[in-house]
Design a protein around this motif. Structure first.
Motif, PDB file in Angstrom:
ATOM      1  N   ASP A  30       0.955   9.485 -15.255  1.00 15.73           N
ATOM      2  CA  ASP A  30       2.135   9.428 -14.032  1.00 15.73           C
ATOM      3  C   ASP A  30       3.362  10.225 -15.098  1.00 15.73           C
ATOM      4  O   ASP A  30       3.954  10.870 -14.163  1.00 15.73           O
ATOM      5  CB  ASP A  30       2.263   7.932 -14.009  1.00 15.73           C
ATOM      6  N   ALA A  46      -0.405  11.120  -9.521  1.00 16.63           N
ATOM      7  CA  ALA A  46       0.238  10.097 -10.155  1.00 16.63           C
ATOM      8  C   ALA A  46      -0.770   8.842  -9.915  1.00 16.63           C
ATOM      9  O   ALA A  46      -0.673   8.169  -9.230  1.00 16.63           O
ATOM     10  CB  ALA A  46       1.417   8.864  -9.262  1.00 16.63           C
ATOM     11  N   VAL A  47      -2.442   9.001 -10.034  1.00 14.64           N
ATOM     12  CA  VAL A  47      -3.086   8.091  -9.423  1.00 14.64           C
ATOM     13  C   VAL A  47      -3.827   8.082 -10.861  1.00 14.64           C
ATOM     14  O   VAL A  47      -3.724   8.796 -12.298  1.00 14.64           O
ATOM     15  CB  VAL A  47      -4.233   9.001  -8.383  1.00 14.64           C
ATOM     16  N   TRP A  48      -5.066   6.635 -10.842  1.00 16.56           N
ATOM     17  CA  TRP A  48      -5.356   6.411 -12.614  1.00 16.56           C
ATOM     18  C   TRP A  48      -6.045   8.124 -12.578  1.00 16.56           C
ATOM     19  O   TRP A  48      -6.427   7.713 -14.153  1.00 16.56           O
ATOM     20  CB  TRP A  48      -5.911   5.001 -12.351  1.00 16.56           C
ATOM     21  N   ASN A  76     -10.876  11.247  -5.132  1.00 22.36           N
ATOM     22  CA  ASN A  76      -9.160   9.450  -4.550  1.00 22.36           C
ATOM     23  C   ASN A  76     -10.238   8.952  -4.199  1.00 22.36           C
ATOM     24  O   ASN A  76     -10.759   8.832  -3.259  1.00 22.36           O
ATOM     25  CB  ASN A  76      -7.560   9.830  -4.903  1.00 22.36           C
TER      26      ASN A  76
HETATM   27  C1  LIG Z   1       1.055  -1.102  -5.710  1.00 22.35           C
HETATM   28  C2  LIG Z   1       0.132   0.494  -7.011  1.00 22.35           C
HETATM   29  C3  LIG Z   1      -1.032   0.753  -6.403  1.00 22.35           C
HETATM   30  C4  LIG Z   1      -1.306   1.432  -7.043  1.00 22.35           C
HETATM   31  N1  LIG Z   1      -2.941   1.770  -6.435  1.00 22.35           N
HETATM   32  C5  LIG Z   1      -3.751   3.390  -6.795  1.00 22.35           C
HETATM   33  C6  LIG Z   1      -5.012   3.999  -5.702  1.00 22.35           C
HETATM   34  O1  LIG Z   1      -5.236   3.037  -5.289  1.00 22.35           O
HETATM   35  N2  LIG Z   1      -5.786   4.903  -6.644  1.00 22.35           N
HETATM   36  C7  LIG Z   1      -5.346   5.399  -7.784  1.00 22.35           C
HETATM   37  O2  LIG Z   1      -5.490   6.369  -8.192  1.00 22.35           O
HETATM   38  N3  LIG Z   1      -4.238   5.066  -8.590  1.00 22.35           N
HETATM   39  C8  LIG Z   1      -2.999   3.921  -8.048  1.00 22.35           C
HETATM   40  N4  LIG Z   1      -1.765   3.536  -8.470  1.00 22.35           N
HETATM   41  C9  LIG Z   1      -1.724   4.374  -9.234  1.00 22.35           C
HETATM   42  C10 LIG Z   1      -2.070   4.317 -10.830  1.00 22.35           C
HETATM   43  O3  LIG Z   1      -1.556   2.946 -11.029  1.00 22.35           O
HETATM   44  C11 LIG Z   1      -1.200   4.639 -11.858  1.00 22.35           C
HETATM   45  O4  LIG Z   1      -1.268   5.850 -11.371  1.00 22.35           O
HETATM   46  C12 LIG Z   1      -1.617   4.447 -13.262  1.00 22.35           C
HETATM   47  O5  LIG Z   1      -1.256   3.043 -13.895  1.00 22.35           O
HETATM   48  C13 LIG Z   1      -0.769   5.379 -14.625  1.00 22.35           C
HETATM   49  O6  LIG Z   1      -1.278   5.264 -15.649  1.00 22.35           O
HETATM   50  P1  LIG Z   1       0.054   5.742 -16.438  1.00 22.35           P
HETATM   51  O7  LIG Z   1      -1.215   5.033 -18.086  1.00 22.35           O
HETATM   52  O8  LIG Z   1       0.192   6.805 -17.111  1.00 22.35           O
HETATM   53  O9  LIG Z   1       1.063   4.949 -16.455  1.00 22.35           O
HETATM   54  P2  LIG Z   1       1.974   3.044 -16.318  1.00 22.35           P
HETATM   55  O10 LIG Z   1      -0.528   2.340 -15.681  1.00 22.35           O
HETATM   56  O11 LIG Z   1       2.474   2.594 -15.638  1.00 22.35           O
HETATM   57  O12 LIG Z   1       1.283   3.046 -17.669  1.00 22.35           O
HETATM   58  C14 LIG Z   1       2.462   3.263 -18.612  1.00 22.35           C
HETATM   59  C15 LIG Z   1       2.727   1.940 -19.571  1.00 22.35           C
HETATM   60  O13 LIG Z   1       3.951   1.730 -20.404  1.00 22.35           O
HETATM   61  C16 LIG Z   1       4.499   0.208 -20.982  1.00 22.35           C
HETATM   62  N5  LIG Z   1       6.349   0.996 -21.079  1.00 22.35           N
HETATM   63  C17 LIG Z   1       7.080   1.781 -19.845  1.00 22.35           C
HETATM   64  N6  LIG Z   1       8.090   1.934 -20.868  1.00 22.35           N
HETATM   65  C18 LIG Z   1       7.413   1.463 -21.970  1.00 22.35           C
HETATM   66  C19 LIG Z   1       8.932   1.802 -23.063  1.00 22.35           C
HETATM   67  N7  LIG Z   1       9.756   1.915 -23.239  1.00 22.35           N
HETATM   68  N8  LIG Z   1       8.050   1.242 -24.272  1.00 22.35           N
HETATM   69  C20 LIG Z   1       6.956   0.766 -23.925  1.00 22.35           C
HETATM   70  N9  LIG Z   1       5.932   1.037 -23.316  1.00 22.35           N
HETATM   71  C21 LIG Z   1       6.391   0.954 -22.328  1.00 22.35           C
HETATM   72  C22 LIG Z   1       4.743  -0.004 -19.260  1.00 22.35           C
HETATM   73  O14 LIG Z   1       4.649  -1.082 -19.820  1.00 22.35           O
HETATM   74  C23 LIG Z   1       3.315   0.564 -19.111  1.00 22.35           C
HETATM   75  O15 LIG Z   1       2.131  -0.516 -19.501  1.00 22.35           O
HETATM   76  C24 LIG Z   1      -1.483   2.515  -8.269  1.00 22.35           C
HETATM   77  C25 LIG Z   1      -0.056   2.345  -8.733  1.00 22.35           C
HETATM   78  C26 LIG Z   1       0.649   0.680  -8.272  1.00 22.35           C
HETATM   79  C27 LIG Z   1       2.076   0.927  -8.279  1.00 22.35           C
END
Ligand SMILES: Cc1cc2nc3c(=O)[nH]c(=O)nc-3n(C[C@H](O)[C@H](O)[C@H](O)COP(=O)(O)OP(=O)(O)OC[C@H]3O[C@@H](n4cnc5c(N)ncnc54)[C@H](O)[C@@H]3O)c2cc1C
Length: 201
Positions: A30, A46-48, A76
């Motif tokens: 993201d 911003a998708v998983w 997606n």
């Molecule tokens: C309500 C909701 C529904 C969603 N539904 C979908 C869906 O249906 N399909 C889909 O594809 N995507 C969906 N998404 C998007 C998906 O969840 C994200 O794109 C994905 O989780 C991003 O992964 P990431 O690892 O980049 O970030 P994140 O999962 O946000 O992980 C980042 C991590 O870093 C940690 N962090 C932050 N700052 C610090 C720091 N300073 N020090 C240490 N750790 C820190 C956070 O606590 C978190 O655990 C949804 C998101 C939300 C909020």
């Protein structure tokens, strides 16, 4: 981040190799923003699924096999309460829809299922599909997009793409009947065996 030399915009700016402007520092998921968007994609996705693909790509790079992030065809899926939503390829809304993009829309009478298929109005090339309430197979649509199939082919073999659980009602025949009525075609629903789908025909 604010006190570092790492360049940011809305996200952390990266090139196609997910590298920031600082050596050996990468950004994925993201927080990553492509300096130049890839195809029709947004610079920040911003998708998983894309987060996972960036992770797989970067794992190669840090294991000394530097490779470019190539996410392939957009897709997606999500679930809103009990309604499945999926998208494969590009289906634009009214705003920003290219002139050549034509839509076929089918909705079930109970209002819980619908599909929209986007295709090129001149070549009939399949461009993408949105589905609500019907689950589809990612690998089949990915294959059809790569093979640049036309909309008639997609409808003909739509039954192959269905991925609903066993005993769910099937709707391909109604969908095809509506398409035929609207477009003067005579497409019939067909199914290939799994072996034939993934071998060259
Ligand atoms: C309500 C909701 C529904 C969603 N539904 C979908 C869906 O249906 N399909 C889909 O594809 N995507 C969906 N998404 C998007 C998906 O969840 C994200 O794109 C994905 O989780 C991003 O992964 P990431 O690892 O980049 O970030 P994140 O999962 O946000 O992980 C980042 C991590 O870093 C940690 N962090 C932050 N700052 C610090 C720091 N300073 N020090 C240490 N750790 C820190 C956070 O606590 C978190 O655990 C949804 C998101 C939300 C909020």
């Amino acid at each position: 981040m604010k006190n570092s030399d790492i360049e940011t915009n809305r996200g952390i700016l990266v090139n196609r190799f997910l590298e920031t402007n600082t050596k050996d520092i990468f950004a994925i998921g993201d927080c990553a923003e492509q300096r130049e968007a890839i195809g029709n994609r947004r610079p920040i996705e911003a998708v998983w699924y894309t987060g996972r693909m960036m992770g797989e790509t970067l794992a190669q790079t840090i294991c000394v096999n530097r490779i470019e992030y190539k996410p392939g065809h957009w897709f997606n899926s999500a679930k809103f309460f009990d309604i499945e939503y999926q998208t494969y390829g590009w289906v634009f809304g009214e705003r920003g829809r290219p002139d050549y993009e034509k839509h076929f829309h089918w909705k079930h009478t109970d209002d819980t299922k619908c599909i929209t298929i986007a295709y090129h109005k001149n070549s009939n090339h399949f461009l993408g599909i949105n589905t609500f309430g019907i689950r589809m197979r990612h690998e089949i649509f990915d294959k059809w997009l790569t093979e640049k199939r036309d909309v008639n082919y997609v409808l003909e073999y739509l039954a192959d793409a269905n991925f609903d659980p066993e005993f769910y009602a099937l709707h391909e025949k109604e969908i095809i009947a509506q398409f035929n009525q609207e477009n003067g075609t005579s497409i019939e629903s067909k199914k290939k065996s799994w072996k034939r789908i993934f071998t060259k025909t």
